[in-house]
Scaffold this motif. Structure first.
Motif, PDB file in Angstrom:
ATOM      1  N   ASN A 155     158.917  41.875  62.530  1.00 23.85           N
ATOM      2  CA  ASN A 155     160.129  42.317  61.949  1.00 23.85           C
ATOM      3  C   ASN A 155     161.331  41.189  61.747  1.00 23.85           C
ATOM      4  O   ASN A 155     161.260  40.410  62.554  1.00 23.85           O
ATOM      5  CB  ASN A 155     160.836  43.546  62.500  1.00 23.85           C
ATOM      6  CG  ASN A 155     160.101  44.812  62.207  1.00 23.85           C
ATOM      7  OD1 ASN A 155     160.162  45.265  61.107  1.00 23.85           O
ATOM      8  ND2 ASN A 155     159.118  45.367  62.847  1.00 23.85           N
ATOM      9  N   LEU A 161     164.109  46.099  68.750  1.00 28.18           N
ATOM     10  CA  LEU A 161     163.758  44.813  67.928  1.00 28.18           C
ATOM     11  C   LEU A 161     162.229  44.637  68.093  1.00 28.18           C
ATOM     12  O   LEU A 161     161.715  44.759  69.378  1.00 28.18           O
ATOM     13  CB  LEU A 161     164.387  43.751  68.562  1.00 28.18           C
ATOM     14  CG  LEU A 161     165.987  43.626  68.576  1.00 28.18           C
ATOM     15  CD1 LEU A 161     166.359  42.287  68.960  1.00 28.18           C
ATOM     16  CD2 LEU A 161     166.287  43.777  67.074  1.00 28.18           C
ATOM     17  N   ILE A 166     165.853  37.630  64.118  1.00 28.99           N
ATOM     18  CA  ILE A 166     167.349  38.079  63.481  1.00 28.99           C
ATOM     19  C   ILE A 166     167.838  36.874  62.485  1.00 28.99           C
ATOM     20  O   ILE A 166     168.470  35.942  62.971  1.00 28.99           O
ATOM     21  CB  ILE A 166     168.410  38.193  64.689  1.00 28.99           C
ATOM     22  CG1 ILE A 166     167.877  39.284  65.874  1.00 28.99           C
ATOM     23  CG2 ILE A 166     169.637  38.554  64.229  1.00 28.99           C
ATOM     24  CD1 ILE A 166     168.648  39.531  66.854  1.00 28.99           C
ATOM     25  N   PHE A 205     169.633  52.332  61.671  1.00 28.98           N
ATOM     26  CA  PHE A 205     168.624  51.392  61.405  1.00 28.98           C
ATOM     27  C   PHE A 205     168.164  51.817  59.999  1.00 28.98           C
ATOM     28  O   PHE A 205     167.845  53.015  60.024  1.00 28.98           O
ATOM     29  CB  PHE A 205     167.722  51.457  62.594  1.00 28.98           C
ATOM     30  CG  PHE A 205     168.037  50.890  63.659  1.00 28.98           C
ATOM     31  CD1 PHE A 205     167.675  49.571  64.168  1.00 28.98           C
ATOM     32  CD2 PHE A 205     168.753  51.636  64.786  1.00 28.98           C
ATOM     33  CE1 PHE A 205     168.176  49.057  65.190  1.00 28.98           C
ATOM     34  CE2 PHE A 205     169.142  50.980  65.849  1.00 28.98           C
ATOM     35  CZ  PHE A 205     168.723  49.591  66.207  1.00 28.98           C
ATOM     36  N   TYR A 220     165.503  40.945  61.118  1.00 27.09           N
ATOM     37  CA  TYR A 220     166.471  41.787  61.412  1.00 27.09           C
ATOM     38  C   TYR A 220     167.951  41.463  60.681  1.00 27.09           C
ATOM     39  O   TYR A 220     168.285  40.077  60.780  1.00 27.09           O
ATOM     40  CB  TYR A 220     166.972  42.300  62.805  1.00 27.09           C
ATOM     41  CG  TYR A 220     165.717  42.891  63.081  1.00 27.09           C
ATOM     42  CD1 TYR A 220     165.803  44.602  62.888  1.00 27.09           C
ATOM     43  CD2 TYR A 220     164.505  42.451  63.832  1.00 27.09           C
ATOM     44  CE1 TYR A 220     164.835  45.112  63.490  1.00 27.09           C
ATOM     45  CE2 TYR A 220     163.540  43.338  64.358  1.00 27.09           C
ATOM     46  CZ  TYR A 220     163.714  44.689  64.090  1.00 27.09           C
ATOM     47  OH  TYR A 220     162.737  45.663  64.641  1.00 27.09           O
TER      48      TYR A 220
END
Length: 205
Positions: free
Chosen positions: A97, A93, A134, A3, A99
């Motif tokens: 945020n 997750l 995502i 990460f 990703y």
């Protein structure tokens, strides 16, 4: 899985390249190649990870003897692998945020595994997260991405320790990392542990 904040990715890649170049290490970083050659390089890789506040790791440890392939996975080990991948990723997750997920490209019988993984993660986000997305999930050859190599290196290290495998040079790397972490790499950590997070699966799936 490694990460890394997106804002730090380019810097991390440059730092990894500098590390490789300083040791004249012109091959792919692979755990199965750890031996008496390049010992200092492998130690420096671990040191780099420990010192970098922006590079973190998480993995799941699964005892295959406890996996009920026929009951839960249609007797499909590849399907089971991606289910565990999903379990490992979903709890990292977080709200607010975005990703970008880069998988290590492996031969798969079902060519839609990555797409299916994203679909299930998206469903989890829809039900359990706010303002989380995502944006990208795709598999890439590890020889093209040193951060993927770093993730694979630590995954191999944890697997070696979990399986109690033999090999003095690899064992030395395990003990080297454990001494810096101050704990074993084969026991579960609390979910909030960011640096080197271990999820030992012991459920029924």
């Amino acid at each position: 899985a490694l990460f890394v904040p997106r804002s730090f990715v380019d810097k991390a890649r440059r730092e990894m390249s500098k590390l490789f170049d300083s040791h004249k290490f012109f091959q792919e970083l692979k755990w199965n190649k750890v031996g008496d050659k390049y010992t200092r390089f492998y130690k420096d890789v671990i040191d780099y990870f420990i010192k970098s506040s922006s590079v973190n790791f998480r993995c799941i440890i699964v005892d295959k003897k406890n996996v009920q392939y026929e009951v839960f996975h249609d007797n499909d080990k590849e399907l089971a692998f991606f289910k565990f991948y999903y379990l490992m990723l979903r709890s990292r997750l977080n709200d607010n945020n975005e990703y970008y997920i880069f998988l290590d490209k492996k031969p798969t019988r079902d060519k839609n595994r990555a797409r299916s993984l994203k679909s299930f993660l998206d469903s989890y986000i829809l039900l359990h997260r706010n303002n989380c997305n995502i944006t990208h999930l795709q598999a890439y050859p590890s020889n093209e991405n040193r951060l993927i190599q770093l993730a694979d290196f630590f995954t191999g290290l944890v697997a070696f320790a979990s399986n109690k495998s033999k090999g003095k040079h690899k064992l030395h790397m395990v003990t080297n990392l454990e001494s810096k972490l101050g704990r074993k790499v084969t026991t579960s950590t609390v979910l909030s542990e960011a640096k080197f997070n271990i999820f030992v699966w012991d459920g029924n799936l």
